[in-house]
Design a protein around this motif. Structure first.
Motif, PDB file in Angstrom:
ATOM      1  N   ASP A  38       0.797  -1.208  -0.025  1.00 52.86           N
ATOM      2  CA  ASP A  38       0.113  -0.042  -0.031  1.00 52.86           C
ATOM      3  C   ASP A  38       0.963   1.290   0.030  1.00 52.86           C
ATOM      4  OD1 ASP A  38       0.660   0.150   2.573  1.00 52.86           O
ATOM      5  OD2 ASP A  38      -0.903  -0.182   3.231  1.00 52.86           O
ATOM      6  N   LYS A  39       0.129   2.488   0.372  1.00 52.37           N
ATOM      7  CA  LYS A  39       1.014   3.547   0.272  1.00 52.37           C
ATOM      8  C   LYS A  39       2.376   3.833   1.274  1.00 52.37           C
ATOM      9  CE  LYS A  39      -1.799   5.969   3.593  1.00 52.37           C
ATOM     10  NZ  LYS A  39      -3.065   6.764   3.828  1.00 52.37           N
ATOM     11  N   ASN A  40       2.163   2.780   2.173  1.00 51.98           N
ATOM     12  CA  ASN A  40       3.192   2.761   3.268  1.00 51.98           C
ATOM     13  C   ASN A  40       4.483   1.930   2.955  1.00 51.98           C
ATOM     14  OD1 ASN A  40       1.923   4.785   5.006  1.00 51.98           O
ATOM     15  ND2 ASN A  40       0.570   2.727   5.603  1.00 51.98           N
ATOM     16  N   GLY A  41       4.133   1.156   1.888  1.00 51.88           N
ATOM     17  CA  GLY A  41       5.144   0.079   1.428  1.00 51.88           C
ATOM     18  C   GLY A  41       4.692  -1.314   1.385  1.00 51.88           C
ATOM     19  N   TYR A  42       5.602  -2.121   1.469  1.00 56.24           N
ATOM     20  CA  TYR A  42       5.502  -3.519   1.576  1.00 56.24           C
ATOM     21  C   TYR A  42       5.192  -4.046   3.053  1.00 56.24           C
ATOM     22  CZ  TYR A  42       6.990  -3.716  -3.408  1.00 56.24           C
ATOM     23  OH  TYR A  42       6.982  -3.686  -4.584  1.00 56.24           O
ATOM     24  N   SER A  43       4.109  -5.137   3.224  1.00 59.45           N
ATOM     25  CA  SER A  43       3.861  -5.924   4.373  1.00 59.45           C
ATOM     26  C   SER A  43       3.900  -7.127   4.169  1.00 59.45           C
ATOM     27  CB  SER A  43       2.627  -5.142   5.085  1.00 59.45           C
ATOM     28  OG  SER A  43       2.684  -3.985   5.182  1.00 59.45           O
ATOM     29  N   LEU A  44       3.821  -8.120   5.055  1.00 54.77           N
ATOM     30  CA  LEU A  44       3.932  -9.448   5.191  1.00 54.77           C
ATOM     31  C   LEU A  44       2.640  -9.956   5.770  1.00 54.77           C
ATOM     32  CD1 LEU A  44       5.066 -12.017   3.714  1.00 54.77           C
ATOM     33  CD2 LEU A  44       5.912 -12.514   5.821  1.00 54.77           C
ATOM     34  N   ILE A  45       1.723 -10.682   5.426  1.00 53.16           N
ATOM     35  CA  ILE A  45       0.482 -11.096   6.172  1.00 53.16           C
ATOM     36  C   ILE A  45       0.688 -12.659   6.494  1.00 53.16           C
ATOM     37  CG2 ILE A  45      -1.832 -11.566   6.276  1.00 53.16           C
ATOM     38  CD1 ILE A  45      -2.390  -9.238   4.035  1.00 53.16           C
ATOM     39  N   ASP A  46       0.631 -12.879   7.801  1.00 56.77           N
ATOM     40  CA  ASP A  46       0.757 -14.172   8.407  1.00 56.77           C
ATOM     41  C   ASP A  46      -0.151 -14.919   8.156  1.00 56.77           C
ATOM     42  OD1 ASP A  46       0.607 -16.196  10.170  1.00 56.77           O
ATOM     43  OD2 ASP A  46       2.607 -15.623  11.267  1.00 56.77           O
ATOM     44  N   PRO A  47      -0.297 -16.109   7.494  1.00 52.43           N
ATOM     45  CA  PRO A  47      -1.568 -16.948   7.050  1.00 52.43           C
ATOM     46  C   PRO A  47      -2.279 -17.449   8.226  1.00 52.43           C
ATOM     47  CG  PRO A  47       0.629 -17.945   6.324  1.00 52.43           C
ATOM     48  CD  PRO A  47       0.933 -16.900   7.013  1.00 52.43           C
ATOM     49  N   GLU A  48      -1.536 -17.567   9.275  1.00 54.58           N
ATOM     50  CA  GLU A  48      -2.357 -18.325  10.309  1.00 54.58           C
ATOM     51  C   GLU A  48      -2.976 -17.223  11.451  1.00 54.58           C
ATOM     52  OE1 GLU A  48       0.496 -20.784  12.379  1.00 54.58           O
ATOM     53  OE2 GLU A  48       1.166 -21.855  10.487  1.00 54.58           O
ATOM     54  N   THR A  49      -2.209 -16.020  11.573  1.00 50.53           N
ATOM     55  CA  THR A  49      -2.729 -15.370  12.502  1.00 50.53           C
ATOM     56  C   THR A  49      -3.231 -13.899  11.715  1.00 50.53           C
ATOM     57  OG1 THR A  49      -0.909 -13.917  12.657  1.00 50.53           O
ATOM     58  CG2 THR A  49      -0.935 -15.754  14.018  1.00 50.53           C
ATOM     59  N   LEU A  50      -3.029 -13.812  10.527  1.00 47.91           N
ATOM     60  CA  LEU A  50      -3.868 -12.863   9.762  1.00 47.91           C
ATOM     61  C   LEU A  50      -3.142 -11.476  10.153  1.00 47.91           C
ATOM     62  CD1 LEU A  50      -7.277 -13.505   8.761  1.00 47.91           C
ATOM     63  CD2 LEU A  50      -5.384 -14.029   7.618  1.00 47.91           C
ATOM     64  N   THR A  51      -2.011 -11.391  10.799  1.00 43.65           N
ATOM     65  CA  THR A  51      -1.340 -10.143  11.400  1.00 43.65           C
ATOM     66  C   THR A  51      -0.369  -9.883  10.243  1.00 43.65           C
ATOM     67  OG1 THR A  51       0.505 -11.239  12.391  1.00 43.65           O
ATOM     68  CG2 THR A  51      -1.505 -10.669  13.987  1.00 43.65           C
ATOM     69  N   SER A  52      -0.440  -8.366  10.281  1.00 47.64           N
ATOM     70  CA  SER A  52       0.362  -7.844   9.241  1.00 47.64           C
ATOM     71  C   SER A  52       1.858  -7.103   9.771  1.00 47.64           C
ATOM     72  CB  SER A  52      -0.131  -6.948   8.509  1.00 47.64           C
ATOM     73  OG  SER A  52       0.595  -6.107   7.676  1.00 47.64           O
ATOM     74  N   SER A  53       2.977  -7.189   9.052  1.00 46.46           N
ATOM     75  CA  SER A  53       4.242  -6.813   9.448  1.00 46.46           C
ATOM     76  C   SER A  53       4.932  -6.090   8.467  1.00 46.46           C
ATOM     77  CB  SER A  53       5.370  -7.900  10.236  1.00 46.46           C
ATOM     78  OG  SER A  53       4.640  -8.691  10.977  1.00 46.46           O
ATOM     79  N   PRO A  54       5.214  -4.750   8.779  1.00 50.12           N
ATOM     80  CA  PRO A  54       6.045  -4.055   7.699  1.00 50.12           C
ATOM     81  C   PRO A  54       7.353  -4.830   7.248  1.00 50.12           C
ATOM     82  CG  PRO A  54       5.875  -2.782   9.633  1.00 50.12           C
ATOM     83  CD  PRO A  54       5.169  -4.060   9.760  1.00 50.12           C
ATOM     84  N   ILE A  55       7.485  -4.823   5.932  1.00 47.23           N
ATOM     85  CA  ILE A  55       8.982  -5.305   5.462  1.00 47.23           C
ATOM     86  C   ILE A  55       9.993  -4.330   5.286  1.00 47.23           C
ATOM     87  CG2 ILE A  55      10.042  -6.631   3.440  1.00 47.23           C
ATOM     88  CD1 ILE A  55       7.303  -8.040   2.897  1.00 47.23           C
ATOM     89  N   LEU A  56      11.099  -4.641   5.780  1.00 50.04           N
ATOM     90  CA  LEU A  56      12.125  -3.653   5.588  1.00 50.04           C
ATOM     91  C   LEU A  56      13.225  -4.759   5.109  1.00 50.04           C
ATOM     92  CD1 LEU A  56      12.293  -2.372   9.237  1.00 50.04           C
ATOM     93  CD2 LEU A  56      11.207  -1.276   7.119  1.00 50.04           C
ATOM     94  N   THR A  57      14.280  -4.183   4.213  1.00 50.13           N
ATOM     95  CA  THR A  57      15.255  -5.082   3.661  1.00 50.13           C
ATOM     96  C   THR A  57      16.286  -4.219   3.348  1.00 50.13           C
ATOM     97  OG1 THR A  57      15.985  -6.712   1.953  1.00 50.13           O
ATOM     98  CG2 THR A  57      14.322  -4.917   1.162  1.00 50.13           C
ATOM     99  N   LYS A  58      17.770  -4.669   3.509  1.00 51.46           N
ATOM    100  CA  LYS A  58      19.022  -3.944   2.969  1.00 51.46           C
ATOM    101  C   LYS A  58      19.383  -4.556   1.957  1.00 51.46           C
ATOM    102  CE  LYS A  58      19.874  -2.944   7.947  1.00 51.46           C
ATOM    103  NZ  LYS A  58      20.718  -3.298   9.196  1.00 51.46           N
ATOM    104  N   SER A  59      18.750  -5.597   1.417  1.00 58.46           N
ATOM    105  CA  SER A  59      19.271  -6.130   0.136  1.00 58.46           C
ATOM    106  C   SER A  59      18.547  -5.680  -1.049  1.00 58.46           C
ATOM    107  CB  SER A  59      18.829  -7.681   0.282  1.00 58.46           C
ATOM    108  OG  SER A  59      19.182  -8.411  -1.065  1.00 58.46           O
ATOM    109  N   ARG A  60      19.529  -5.405  -2.245  1.00 54.15           N
ATOM    110  CA  ARG A  60      18.830  -4.925  -3.414  1.00 54.15           C
ATOM    111  C   ARG A  60      18.191  -5.983  -4.183  1.00 54.15           C
ATOM    112  NH1 ARG A  60      23.796  -1.293  -6.085  1.00 54.15           N
ATOM    113  NH2 ARG A  60      24.244  -0.384  -4.100  1.00 54.15           N
ATOM    114  N   ASP A  61      18.690  -7.194  -3.856  1.00 49.12           N
ATOM    115  CA  ASP A  61      18.176  -8.413  -4.473  1.00 49.12           C
ATOM    116  C   ASP A  61      16.565  -8.483  -3.891  1.00 49.12           C
ATOM    117  OD1 ASP A  61      20.146  -8.883  -6.315  1.00 49.12           O
ATOM    118  OD2 ASP A  61      21.275 -10.272  -4.839  1.00 49.12           O
ATOM    119  N   VAL A  62      16.559  -8.523  -2.803  1.00 49.47           N
ATOM    120  CA  VAL A  62      15.222  -8.752  -2.140  1.00 49.47           C
ATOM    121  C   VAL A  62      14.242  -7.559  -2.591  1.00 49.47           C
ATOM    122  CG1 VAL A  62      13.938  -9.132   0.022  1.00 49.47           C
ATOM    123  CG2 VAL A  62      16.153 -10.263  -0.493  1.00 49.47           C
TER     124      VAL A  62
END
Length: 190
Positions: A38-62
């Motif tokens: 969304d406008k705040n960037g990427y998040s990962l939704i846990d399929p079991e709890t349906l909780t969302s965590s913002p994704i951070l990465t230091k890797s250009r590949d990722v």
């Protein structure tokens, strides 16, 4: 002139490198979930709890691989969680496998071959009246393509997949030579 490493020195070097590699991975967790942007960037939704965590990465590949994913595509990778104010941020270190939601369903080629991505793990190919079903996994690759590994009870097939809107291209490779043995230019059916 440098003296080449002896076999004992080489083994010690390999063991030390392996220990450092394993130690660096020891703190990383297996991560799986659905990507959402969304406008705040990427998040990962846990399929079991349906909780969302913002994704951070230091890797250009990722970062590059994340940009190729669409909302609700699935990923399996490694990373760590850190407390970030009110939400747990995910420090995503690798993306090892993906499953593309937009790939699910039936696809047809000009020669009436039919490809059905049944779910995130199974795909069937119907070519000239003969149907074969495979289990599959997809991995990131350079460019727009994804690598795909197809297996059934008797064979392993390697290939690549490109998906753009309602069109897809699948190339199947000869595992010995790397040459393309089949190419499917597909149009989404439903």
């Amino acid at each position: 002139m440098q003296k080449p490493l002896g076999m004992k020195s080489f083994i010690v070097l390999v063991l030390l490198t392996s220990v450092f590699f394993v130690c660096s991975l020891a703190r990383a967790l297996n991560i799986r979930g659905f990507v959402y942007q969304d406008k705040n960037g990427y998040s990962l939704i846990d399929p079991e709890t349906l909780t969302s965590s913002p994704i951070l990465t230091k890797s250009r590949d990722v970062e590059r691989e994340l940009k190729k994913l669409a909302n609700f595509d699935s990923l399996l990778g490694s990373g760590t969680f850190s407390e970030k104010e009110k939400s747990k941020a995910l420090n995503l270190e690798t993306i090892d496998f993906v499953a593309l939601r937009r790939l699910l369903g039936f696809w047809k080629s000009a020669d009436d071959s039919l490809v059905n991505f049944i779910d995130y793990q199974r795909v069937s190919f119907t070519v000239k009246g003969s149907r074969v079903e495979y289990c599959y996994v997809m991995t990131p690759s350079n460019g727009k393509f994804w690598r795909i590994l197809l297996t059934d009870q008797t064979s392993v097939v390697l290939g690549s997949v490109l998906v753009e809107n309602d069109k897809a291209e699948i190339e199947i490779y000869d595992t010995d030579t790397g040459d393309t043995t089949q190419r499917f230019n597909l149009q989404r059916v439903f």
